[in-house]
Structures are given as C-alpha cells and as structure tokens.
Design a protein around this motif. Structure first.
Motif, PDB file in Angstrom:
ATOM      1  N   THR A  99     -21.910   0.547  -0.457  1.00 25.08           N
ATOM      2  CA  THR A  99     -21.559  -0.867  -0.475  1.00 25.08           C
ATOM      3  C   THR A  99     -20.450  -1.185  -1.472  1.00 25.08           C
ATOM      4  OG1 THR A  99     -23.923  -1.223  -0.065  1.00 25.08           O
ATOM      5  CG2 THR A  99     -22.568  -3.170  -0.465  1.00 25.08           C
ATOM      6  N   GLY A 100     -20.462  -0.509  -2.602  1.00 22.67           N
ATOM      7  CA  GLY A 100     -19.472  -0.794  -3.637  1.00 22.67           C
ATOM      8  C   GLY A 100     -18.050  -0.503  -3.223  1.00 22.67           C
ATOM      9  N   ALA A 101     -17.878   0.280  -2.174  1.00 27.71           N
ATOM     10  CA  ALA A 101     -16.540   0.646  -1.715  1.00 27.71           C
ATOM     11  C   ALA A 101     -15.991  -0.337  -0.687  1.00 27.71           C
ATOM     12  CB  ALA A 101     -16.565   2.055  -1.126  1.00 27.71           C
ATOM     13  N   TRP A 102     -16.747  -1.400  -0.383  1.00 25.37           N
ATOM     14  CA  TRP A 102     -16.344  -2.356   0.637  1.00 25.37           C
ATOM     15  C   TRP A 102     -15.945  -3.703   0.020  1.00 25.37           C
ATOM     16  CZ3 TRP A 102     -16.730  -1.877   6.164  1.00 25.37           C
ATOM     17  CH2 TRP A 102     -17.160  -0.610   6.594  1.00 25.37           C
ATOM     18  N   THR A 103     -15.060  -4.408   0.710  1.00 30.22           N
ATOM     19  CA  THR A 103     -14.673  -5.766   0.351  1.00 30.22           C
ATOM     20  C   THR A 103     -15.184  -6.716   1.424  1.00 30.22           C
ATOM     21  OG1 THR A 103     -12.685  -5.043  -0.814  1.00 30.22           O
ATOM     22  CG2 THR A 103     -12.730  -7.324  -0.045  1.00 30.22           C
ATOM     23  N   MET A 104     -15.680  -7.888   1.001  1.00 30.27           N
ATOM     24  CA  MET A 104     -16.256  -8.836   1.943  1.00 30.27           C
ATOM     25  C   MET A 104     -15.525 -10.166   1.887  1.00 30.27           C
ATOM     26  SD  MET A 104     -20.306  -8.110   1.185  1.00 30.27           S
ATOM     27  CE  MET A 104     -20.832  -9.278   2.435  1.00 30.27           C
ATOM     28  N   ASP A 105     -15.226 -10.713   3.072  1.00 29.52           N
ATOM     29  CA  ASP A 105     -14.756 -12.091   3.212  1.00 29.52           C
ATOM     30  C   ASP A 105     -15.915 -12.900   3.773  1.00 29.52           C
ATOM     31  OD1 ASP A 105     -12.246 -11.065   2.573  1.00 29.52           O
ATOM     32  OD2 ASP A 105     -11.691 -10.842   4.677  1.00 29.52           O
ATOM     33  N   ALA A 106     -16.035 -14.172   3.370  1.00 28.66           N
ATOM     34  CA  ALA A 106     -17.195 -14.955   3.800  1.00 28.66           C
ATOM     35  C   ALA A 106     -16.819 -16.378   4.172  1.00 28.66           C
ATOM     36  CB  ALA A 106     -18.249 -14.975   2.697  1.00 28.66           C
TER      37      ALA A 106
END
Length: 302
Positions: A99-106
C-alpha cells in the motif's frame, strides 16, 4: 495537547462521551472471551501517531517504517470459506500488500441529511483530536493528503498491525490513523479485515468480511448482525482487561476493482442504519507522485 483540546469544556465532553458508551455498552473481558476486540488505544490529547510506540510495546515488538509496507503482508491470510486470494485481481492484491507504494486520489459526496452531523463531529472531535476527521468542506483537502503505512511487528518480526496514517499536506493535521489486521470472529470460519481507530482510553473498530467478484474485484463489507458479527463497535477501556463495547449501526462497504482503462479504483459507502450518509471514490496509482503534481490530486465535492 493543543490549547483547544486541553480546554476544561472539552475534557468534560470527552469524559461524558466515554461515560455514555459505558452506559449503553456491554461489559467485556479483553483477556477472555472478548479478546477479538483487543486493539490499540491512545492516551489523552492529540491522537495522530501517538499510539504507535505503545502498541508495539504491548506485543514486545517494534515500529518499522518502509515505503513498501502494506496493510496486509499477504492477502492470502484472508482465505476461508467465502474468500480465495487466487481469484483476486493481481492489481488489487498488490495494493493491499504494498500500500505504501501507491498514490490515491479521492472524491467524496455527503448526503444533505448527514452533512451537518459530519461537520459537528469533525469540529468537536476530529479536528481537535486529529482522528476520524472526515473532510466535510471542499477546500479541506485542496492541497492533497499524505499517506504512510507503518508496520507494527512483534518480537519475532511478524506484522501484528499496519498503521495507516493520513494527514493534510497543507497543515500537517492528521485525518485518520488506523491499525489494520486480520481477525476471525467468534463462531466464524472466515477471517475478516479488522480496522481499529485509537481514541483516548478506547477506540472505534470495524470488522469487514471479504468476498471476490467474478471480475476479480475485492468486496469488503460490515454487516447488520448482532454482537460478535462483522460491523462497527465503540470500545472504552476500564481497569486491567475490563472494558465496555457497544455495537453501532454504522455499515461500510468497499469495492476495489480495475476499471476499463486498467486503473485501480475503489467505491466506498458509509451508511447509518439503512440510510446512505457518505460516498467516496478513490483512484489508486502505483508509485508516488511529486509534491507539485500531488497537490491537486485529492478532490472533494458535495
């Protein structure tokens, strides 16, 4: 502790809130039959990451920071009668294990009926304690949200919890800090995702049951059963292993899937009873974006 958080009126409010949950909750023994409700709690004051060291000490372990940490070290720990990791889309599995290697838009959308209540909770508790601070205004997250996964390991090096820390980039204020693990509930053969949000002398916990859709999407949901089933609970600690726990009528569902363009997305819905209170949508991308690019990556609308 912040000046606002240390005001006598807020101390009375917090003590009164814990007294309410002790009154409506059932008495439990965290060292006995109710050990499935054991989870991190915090001391007085701002929550944020304050509970990490104590959580590690409770398992004679340590805190480990690594950019590739995942919410679960291996999604296969959820295998059971209702779930088989082999059926899950590999992209979904990668998100949970790294999870730490991902970027999230919300993006978020509140029900007009529940929006005032969300604002009240965010003002009285979320912003002050920097925990469970649901973004209720469009500009709250206009500069983006930073996310970090911190592994809490026992003395043997096994991951007991993964702390997911999320905060506003512009102010550094924490929105959520939760401990993620896997727990099999009493009388069930199917492991659930167990999320604990530490609070002063207690916590809020959510148990989510996993399923796999035919297209490989992962579904996580908290049900409407009785005490001991998947769902949401408020827990207040007492002396020793004694506490009080109340099941609350808050139900969540998450659907993680790959869209037609191959991008990973999540639909998140929160209901109070049977009424929809909040909908969120996330787009996840492998890799971290630069600060300039990320500053506009989190959009909120009502």
């Amino acid at each position: 502790m912040t000046t606002e958080g240390g005001h006598p009126a807020y101390r009375i409010l917090d003590a009164g809130t814990r007294a309410f949950w002790r009154t409506v909750g059932r008495r439990i023994d965290l060292d006995g039959a109710d050990s499935w409700l054991r989870g991190p709690a915090a001391d007085a004051g701002v929550i944020g990451p304050s509970w990490l060291d104590a959580a590690a000490a409770s398992v004679s372990g340590s805190v480990e920071r690594h950019p590739d940490n995942g919410l679960l070290p291996d999604l296969a720990v959820l295998d059971g009668p209702d779930f088989c990791v082999a059926d899950v889309d590999p992209l979904v599995r990668d998100f949970y294990e790294h999870t730490g290697a991902w970027t999230m838009d919300a993006w978020s959308s509140w029900s007009p009926v529940f929006h005032p209540g969300g604002m009240l909770i965010e003002h009285l508790f979320g912003r002050r304690l920097q925990q469970l601070a649901l973004p209720v205004q469009p500009l709250d997250v206009s500069h983006g949200i930073d996310s970090e996964i911190v592994a809490i390991r026992d003395a043997g090096g096994a991951q007991v919890w993964a702390a997911w820390l999320r905060r506003l980039r512009r102010t550094g204020q924490f929105l959520f800090s939760g401990a993620y693990a896997v727990r099999t509930l009493p009388g069930s053969a199917q492991p659930s995702v167990h999320v604990t949000f530490p609070l002063e002398k207690g916590n809020v916990q959510v148990f989510l049951r996993p399923h796999v859709r035919a297209d490989g999407a992962l579904l996580l949901s908290s049900g409407r059963g009785s005490h001991g089933a998947d769902g949401a609970y408020v827990l207040v600690h007492g002396a020793g292993s004694v506490g009080w726990a109340a099941r609350v009528p808050i139900h969540e569902s998450f659907t993680l899937y790959r869209d037609e363009r191959g991008e990973l997305r999540t639909d998140h819905e929160l209901r109070v009873g049977r009424a929809r209170a909040l909908r969120l949508h996330y787009r996840m991308r492998r890799g971290k974006v630069g600060q300039d690019e990320a500053s506009d990556s989190i959009l909120t609308s009502r």
